[in-house]
Design a protein around this motif. Structure first.
Motif, PDB file in Angstrom:
ATOM      1  N   THR A 209       0.841  -1.205   0.000  1.00 53.72           N
ATOM      2  CA  THR A 209       0.000   0.000   0.000  1.00 53.72           C
ATOM      3  C   THR A 209       0.876   1.255   0.000  1.00 53.72           C
ATOM      4  O   THR A 209       1.878   1.335   0.710  1.00 53.72           O
ATOM      5  CB  THR A 209      -0.916   0.006   1.243  1.00 53.72           C
ATOM      6  N   THR A 210       0.498   2.234  -0.798  1.00 52.01           N
ATOM      7  CA  THR A 210       1.245   3.492  -0.834  1.00 52.01           C
ATOM      8  C   THR A 210       0.483   4.646  -0.199  1.00 52.01           C
ATOM      9  O   THR A 210       1.092   5.603   0.291  1.00 52.01           O
ATOM     10  CB  THR A 210       1.610   3.869  -2.283  1.00 52.01           C
ATOM     11  N   ASP A 211      -0.835   4.582  -0.194  1.00 50.39           N
ATOM     12  CA  ASP A 211      -1.642   5.662   0.377  1.00 50.39           C
ATOM     13  C   ASP A 211      -2.363   5.157   1.628  1.00 50.39           C
ATOM     14  O   ASP A 211      -3.291   4.351   1.559  1.00 50.39           O
ATOM     15  CB  ASP A 211      -2.665   6.156  -0.647  1.00 50.39           C
ATOM     16  N   PHE A 212      -1.911   5.637   2.794  1.00 49.59           N
ATOM     17  CA  PHE A 212      -2.482   5.217   4.071  1.00 49.59           C
ATOM     18  C   PHE A 212      -3.439   6.262   4.650  1.00 49.59           C
ATOM     19  O   PHE A 212      -3.763   6.196   5.838  1.00 49.59           O
ATOM     20  CB  PHE A 212      -1.357   4.946   5.079  1.00 49.59           C
ATOM     21  N   SER A 213      -3.893   7.198   3.835  1.00 47.82           N
ATOM     22  CA  SER A 213      -4.706   8.303   4.346  1.00 47.82           C
ATOM     23  C   SER A 213      -5.949   7.816   5.098  1.00 47.82           C
ATOM     24  O   SER A 213      -6.189   8.189   6.250  1.00 47.82           O
ATOM     25  CB  SER A 213      -5.148   9.210   3.193  1.00 47.82           C
ATOM     26  N   SER A 214      -6.740   6.966   4.461  1.00 47.17           N
ATOM     27  CA  SER A 214      -7.986   6.522   5.100  1.00 47.17           C
ATOM     28  C   SER A 214      -7.701   5.681   6.332  1.00 47.17           C
ATOM     29  O   SER A 214      -8.414   5.755   7.344  1.00 47.17           O
ATOM     30  CB  SER A 214      -8.842   5.742   4.102  1.00 47.17           C
ATOM     31  N   VAL A 215      -6.638   4.884   6.268  1.00 48.67           N
ATOM     32  CA  VAL A 215      -6.259   4.045   7.406  1.00 48.67           C
ATOM     33  C   VAL A 215      -5.890   4.903   8.603  1.00 48.67           C
ATOM     34  O   VAL A 215      -6.346   4.674   9.738  1.00 48.67           O
ATOM     35  CB  VAL A 215      -5.081   3.130   7.010  1.00 48.67           C
ATOM     36  N   LEU A 216      -5.071   5.916   8.376  1.00 46.55           N
ATOM     37  CA  LEU A 216      -4.590   6.748   9.473  1.00 46.55           C
ATOM     38  C   LEU A 216      -5.677   7.672  10.003  1.00 46.55           C
ATOM     39  O   LEU A 216      -5.663   8.032  11.192  1.00 46.55           O
ATOM     40  CB  LEU A 216      -3.371   7.541   9.016  1.00 46.55           C
ATOM     41  N   LEU A 217      -6.629   8.043   9.169  1.00 48.58           N
ATOM     42  CA  LEU A 217      -7.770   8.821   9.665  1.00 48.58           C
ATOM     43  C   LEU A 217      -8.564   8.000  10.680  1.00 48.58           C
ATOM     44  O   LEU A 217      -9.039   8.527  11.697  1.00 48.58           O
ATOM     45  CB  LEU A 217      -8.662   9.258   8.505  1.00 48.58           C
ATOM     46  N   GLN A 218      -8.697   6.690  10.416  1.00 49.31           N
ATOM     47  CA  GLN A 218      -9.381   5.823  11.371  1.00 49.31           C
ATOM     48  C   GLN A 218      -8.584   5.696  12.670  1.00 49.31           C
ATOM     49  O   GLN A 218      -9.162   5.704  13.761  1.00 49.31           O
ATOM     50  CB  GLN A 218      -9.599   4.445  10.752  1.00 49.31           C
TER      51      GLN A 218
END
Length: 410
Positions: A209-218
């Motif tokens: 995975t290269t984009d962790f934006s949604s993961v880190l928002l959670q």
């Protein structure tokens, strides 16, 4: 092998017929002790093991002036390309036709487990200094194998217990969605719960995975005290970098990497990793011994300091050659491993330690915190020691692993 079988059948036929049996040719004289560094030389593990592992092995051989048991010591290297079939194929060729006595390194647990079985069948030695599967000293332990790298049990239990004791009562996991990540999360969750903490959530992500934006928002929305990154290599680097950009640590959440090496921290830089908590068994700036080994290694590696895994190679080859010297031979793999277990370990990289009956190398384990940029004096001055973990907390209790060697089998 085919010639040996035919020779035996011919001899039996001659005896049955009352004919004289021709004397068999003596076994060819051994010319060297050969150690194979089977690693990932160009892929995802190349920085933490790879070419640096070959350098570390050669440094150990130099300490013996290049000889053991009256023979020169030779180092070979091979690239298993993170494929179990490739690794086991190289191992069989090395053992069967190229006179290799021991195979060392083996990043990637699937490769390590496969090569360990080849070593057992050939009665040679496997020294696993990079793979982290706890099964290597559990149900799949072997009288021909020693495990030097800390495993998923230590990676999960040590930081989890430490951070709960320091007030990290609630946890959120960012987990790589394959067996390695699942194992880290499961064992860490168990440790957090036992220590009195609580898991408030988790999310899994695909490998690469290269984009962790949604993961880190959670993770941010969970308000967990601790965000645990149950991933490694590129996944850890990407998730850690973006956790810094999202300001998780500035907002009071502690980020812990469960499988982190110094090369990861140096790659990211201290601005992105400041305050992160990591666990390891080696750091170049701990003692005079580690600094001495670190400088020797860096001189050969363009200034790069060794990772835990590369230091493990140095320690493993050192102890292996001591055992071969004591026995006067390297031909019986089980005998060499038994001697290694019976002899306390000691080297400049790790100090004193021991090898348990299940093949687990036991030496100090440490909890580190990544320094702030202003605290660092050089590129590889990255860790502040938080705690040296008592040995009884640092490794899975031997009775819990299910190793047949401990129960008298094997």
């Amino acid at each position: 092998m085919r010639r040996a079988i035919l020779g035996s059948l011919l001899a039996a036929g001659c005896l049955a017929a009352g004919l004289p049996v021709a004397a068999q040719s003596p076994a060819p004289q051994r010319e060297a002790i050969r150690i194979g560094i089977l690693s990932d030389l160009s892929g995802s593990f190349a920085d933490v093991a790879g070419p640096g592992s070959v350098v570390a092995a050669n440094l150990a051989v130099e300490d013996f002036s290049g000889r053991a048991a009256g023979l020169p010591v030779q180092i070979l290297s091979g690239d298993h390309q993170n494929r179990a079939d490739t690794g086991s194929g190289i191992a069989r060729r090395w053992f069967d036709t190229e006179g290799v006595d021991a195979i060392v390194d083996l990043p990637n647990s699937a490769v390590a487990l496969a090569v360990g079985e080849v070593a057992r069948n050939a009665n040679r030695v496997a020294l696993v200094t990079a793979a982290v599967a706890s099964r290597l000293t559990g149900d799949l332990c072997s009288p021909n194998l020693i495990h030097y790298s800390i495993d998923t049990w230590s990676m999960s239990n040590v930081p989890s217990r430490t951070l709960v004791q320091q007030g990290g009562a609630t946890w959120f996991y960012v987990t790589a969605d394959y067996a390695f990540g699942h194992d880290l999360e499961r064992q860490s969750t168990d440790a957090v719960t036992r220590a009195g903490g609580r898991v408030v959530g988790s999310v899994r992500h695909p490998l690469g995975t290269t984009d962790f934006s949604s993961v880190l928002l959670q993770a941010q929305a969970s308000r967990a005290s601790v965000v645990a990154l149950a991933n490694s290599q590129a996944d850890f680097i990407n998730s850690m970098k973006q956790a810094s950009e999202f300001g998780l640590m500035r907002r009071g959440q502690r980020v812990v990497g469960l499988a982190v090496y110094i090369s990861d921290i140096v790659s990211l830089g201290l601005e992105a990793t400041e305050g992160a908590v990591v666990v390891g068994s080696f750091y170049w700036d701990l003692t005079e011994g580690t600094r001495s080994f670190g400088r020797r290694f860096a001189d050969r590696m363009g200034g790069r300091m060794p990772t835990d895994l590369q230091a493990n190679v140095y320690a493993a080859v050192t102890h292996y050659l001591k055992a071969v010297e004591a026995l006067g031979s390297s031909t019986d793999g089980r005998a060499v491993v038994a001697r290694m277990k019976a002899t306390p370990t000691e080297d400049s990289a790790f100090g004193k330690g021991e090898i348990r009956a299940d093949g687990r190398r036991v030496s100090p384990v440490y909890v580190f915190q990544v320094k702030a940029p202003g605290e660092s004096r050089s590129r590889y001055d990255v860790y502040r020691l938080v705690r040296e973990v008592p040995l009884e907390e640092a490794y899975r209790p031997i009775a819990q692993g299910g190793c047949p060697l401990v129960q008298g089998g094997g």
